[in-house]
Design a protein around this motif. Structure first.
Motif, mmCIF file in Angstrom:
data_model
loop_
_atom_site.group_PDB
_atom_site.id
_atom_site.type_symbol
_atom_site.label_atom_id
_atom_site.label_comp_id
_atom_site.label_asym_id
_atom_site.label_seq_id
_atom_site.Cartn_x
_atom_site.Cartn_y
_atom_site.Cartn_z
ATOM 1 N N GLY A 155 0.789 -1.229 0.000
ATOM 2 C CA GLY A 155 0.000 0.000 0.000
ATOM 3 C C GLY A 155 0.818 1.274 0.000
ATOM 4 N N ILE A 156 2.135 1.158 -0.125
ATOM 5 C CA ILE A 156 3.032 2.316 -0.159
ATOM 6 C C ILE A 156 3.544 2.480 -1.589
ATOM 7 C CG2 ILE A 156 5.052 3.410 0.865
ATOM 8 C CD1 ILE A 156 2.886 2.724 2.899
ATOM 9 N N ILE A 157 3.459 3.693 -2.125
ATOM 10 C CA ILE A 157 3.849 3.953 -3.513
ATOM 11 C C ILE A 157 5.166 4.724 -3.553
ATOM 12 C CG2 ILE A 157 3.182 5.100 -5.670
ATOM 13 C CD1 ILE A 157 0.250 4.758 -4.747
ATOM 14 N N PHE A 158 6.069 4.287 -4.433
ATOM 15 C CA PHE A 158 7.372 4.924 -4.614
ATOM 16 C C PHE A 158 7.442 5.470 -6.039
ATOM 17 C CE2 PHE A 158 7.478 1.511 -1.612
ATOM 18 C CZ PHE A 158 8.243 1.964 -0.555
ATOM 19 N N SER A 159 7.862 6.712 -6.184
ATOM 20 C CA SER A 159 7.923 7.316 -7.518
ATOM 21 C C SER A 159 9.118 8.260 -7.607
ATOM 22 C CB SER A 159 6.625 8.071 -7.826
ATOM 23 O OG SER A 159 6.368 9.056 -6.842
ATOM 24 N N THR B 204 4.627 7.830 -1.261
ATOM 25 C CA THR B 204 3.251 8.247 -0.992
ATOM 26 C C THR B 204 2.643 7.336 0.067
ATOM 27 O OG1 THR B 204 3.027 9.012 -3.276
ATOM 28 C CG2 THR B 204 1.002 8.733 -2.005
ATOM 29 N N LEU B 205 2.210 7.937 1.158
ATOM 30 C CA LEU B 205 1.660 7.211 2.304
ATOM 31 C C LEU B 205 0.168 6.952 2.108
ATOM 32 C CD1 LEU B 205 3.394 9.427 5.019
ATOM 33 C CD2 LEU B 205 4.212 7.234 4.122
ATOM 34 N N ILE C 220 3.417 7.627 9.139
ATOM 35 C CA ILE C 220 2.006 7.233 9.249
ATOM 36 C C ILE C 220 1.505 7.467 10.672
ATOM 37 C CG2 ILE C 220 0.417 5.267 9.147
ATOM 38 C CD1 ILE C 220 2.114 4.178 6.838
ATOM 39 N N SER C 221 2.346 7.178 11.659
ATOM 40 C CA SER C 221 1.976 7.437 13.053
ATOM 41 C C SER C 221 1.714 8.922 13.263
ATOM 42 C CB SER C 221 3.090 6.955 13.993
ATOM 43 O OG SER C 221 3.310 5.567 13.860
#
Length: 445
Positions: free
Chosen positions: A312-316, A325-326, A378-379
């Motif tokens: 669910g974590i996106i890297f670009s 992207t969180l 995220i925390s």
């Protein structure tokens, strides 16, 4: 009317009595040290180290941990000197001076939280008084000690408490009070990073522990050693090993991380450390896999400038920047990433940023470290979501994963806790839990 900032207890006790008591105590301790050592400047690290060496005790450092360890085995006369040194080195009481200069015309301190001050995770950073690193309070008679210091009776303080600087240090939090007719509710997330890490990695047995409000330290020890572990029951001695493993190993830490977390001081032996690392990783295979899935995504994104995704974590990659992207939609940014070599000679991702020496430099990183950034970010977003959920309340401070709310005495503690524990829609299935207490001055319950 909405208020901002934290209010100080008025009446001069913290900016007059506490500072004066510390100065007087420091002078008395210094005089005692001179009597014992006959040194011109007992506050000098070099002179103390030389005096100890002349008396048969070589010490490379006079740091807090080193001195505490040396006291246990030192002869009585040297232990007395080391104890005095420990008391003289107490620097946290300088926060009273910072408070004195921070009070505004309205009797409150403002500007103590810098938005996005932690550039890896986006967490707020403490400024001026630095609420993020206030000493904890463990005194059973905290309120009594506070009242005595407020009275200005130094003789009574020194009579009742062996370590005056430590007593003053533990009272720092209590200088913050709600305005008249209000109370503080302090609510903080329980094991938030461990919950987020388990959720992202889909480590199901850990999620079940949290869903059932279990003790993660006992559960971790049980998973590591294959036996039931209860806090005050069977195999209770293993809980400490579970605790130190949980605190040190979640982000790729190994033997060095255990030592840095104080494993040896807690009674573990050198020979126990690596097996502890191996046991924890064996019990948490999904977390270990998560580290290297993230490592693979980061490497591919940096090398090939492509979009990758895992858990669910996106890297670009765009315009010389890598973005993570969180789930909340917020992005973490890494400047000019490229493949390089770490201090061990292995290939790793590096990027530009502010390093440990506060200088702009190229920083090496790898999967577990990026996981740490992601989990902490995220925390942070969950805390921000809780602040929005509780926007009807007056949040006057926040420390790590804790909110300090100034409110009407009729506000329900349970309702605030329930509201804070609401799961954001972008992390469905994550079970949150908030612990809370109310107080008439700020403290660590």
């Amino acid at each position: 009317m909405k208020v901002s900032g934290l209010s100080f207890d008025q009446g001069g006790w913290f900016d007059v009595y506490a500072i004066a008591m510390y100065d007087r105590s420091k002078q008395e301790l210094s005089d005692k040290m001179k009597d014992l050592t006959h040194l011109d400047n007992p506050g000098s690290v070099q002179q103390i180290k030389q005096w100890l060496a002349d008396n048969g005790m070589e010490m490379e450092s006079l740091g807090k941990k080193e001195v505490a360890a040396a006291i246990k085995s030192a002869p009585p006369e040297l232990a007395d000197v080391l104890t005095l040194r420990q008391q003289l080195a107490k620097s946290s009481v300088k926060k009273y001076q910072a408070m004195k200069t921070a009070v505004c015309k309205d009797g409150r301190a403002h500007g103590m939280f810098q938005f996005y001050g932690a550039n890896r995770s986006g967490r707020w950073a403490g400024r001026i008084i630095q609420l993020q690193n206030l000493p904890q309070n463990h005194m059973p008679d905290l309120e009594q000690a506070r009242d005595i210091v407020k009275s200005g009776d130094y003789e009574m303080v020194s009579l009742l408490y062996d370590d005056v600087p430590d007593t003053l240090s533990q009272l720092i939090r209590t200088t913050f009070i709600p305005r008249p007719g209000y109370k503080f509710i302090v609510s903080d997330f329980s094991a938030i990073e461990a919950r987020v890490l388990s959720y992202l990695a889909n480590e199901k047995w850990r999620m079940e522990v949290f869903n059932n409000n279990g003790d993660i330290y006992c559960a971790s020890a049980s998973a590591m050693f294959g036996v039931p572990v209860e806090k005050h029951g069977q195999n209770a001695h293993l809980r400490q090993k579970g605790k130190i493993a949980e605190l040190a190993l979640g982000y790729g830490g190994s033997v060095g991380a255990l030592k840095a977390m104080g494993a040896l001081d807690m009674g573990l032996t050198e020979d126990e450390l690596y097996p502890l690392v191996a046991s924890w990783r064996s019990a948490n295979p999904n977390i270990v896999q998560f580290w290297w899935d993230v490592d693979s995504c980061v490497t591919n994104t940096v090398e090939k400038h492509i979009r990758t995704e895992t858990h669910g974590i996106i890297f670009s990659y765009k315009s010389g920047m890598m973005f993570i992207t969180l789930p909340s939609g917020r992005q973490l940014s890494y400047v000019k990433p490229r493949m390089g070599y770490n201090r061990f000679g292995s290939e790793s991702v590096t990027y530009e940023g502010v390093g440990q020496n506060k200088k702009w430099e190229r920083i090496e990183s790898y999967g577990p470290k990026f996981v740490e950034n992601i989990v902490q970010a995220i925390s942070r977003d969950i805390l921000a979501y809780a602040m929005k959920t509780l926007r009807c309340c007056e949040t006057v401070g926040h420390v790590h994963d804790e909110l300090i709310i100034e409110c009407d005495p009729r506000v329900s503690l349970e309702v605030v806790c329930e509201q804070m524990g609401q799961t954001p829609p972008w992390v469905p299935g994550l079970k949150l839990n908030a612990d809370e207490y109310e107080c008439r001055f700020y403290m660590k319950s």
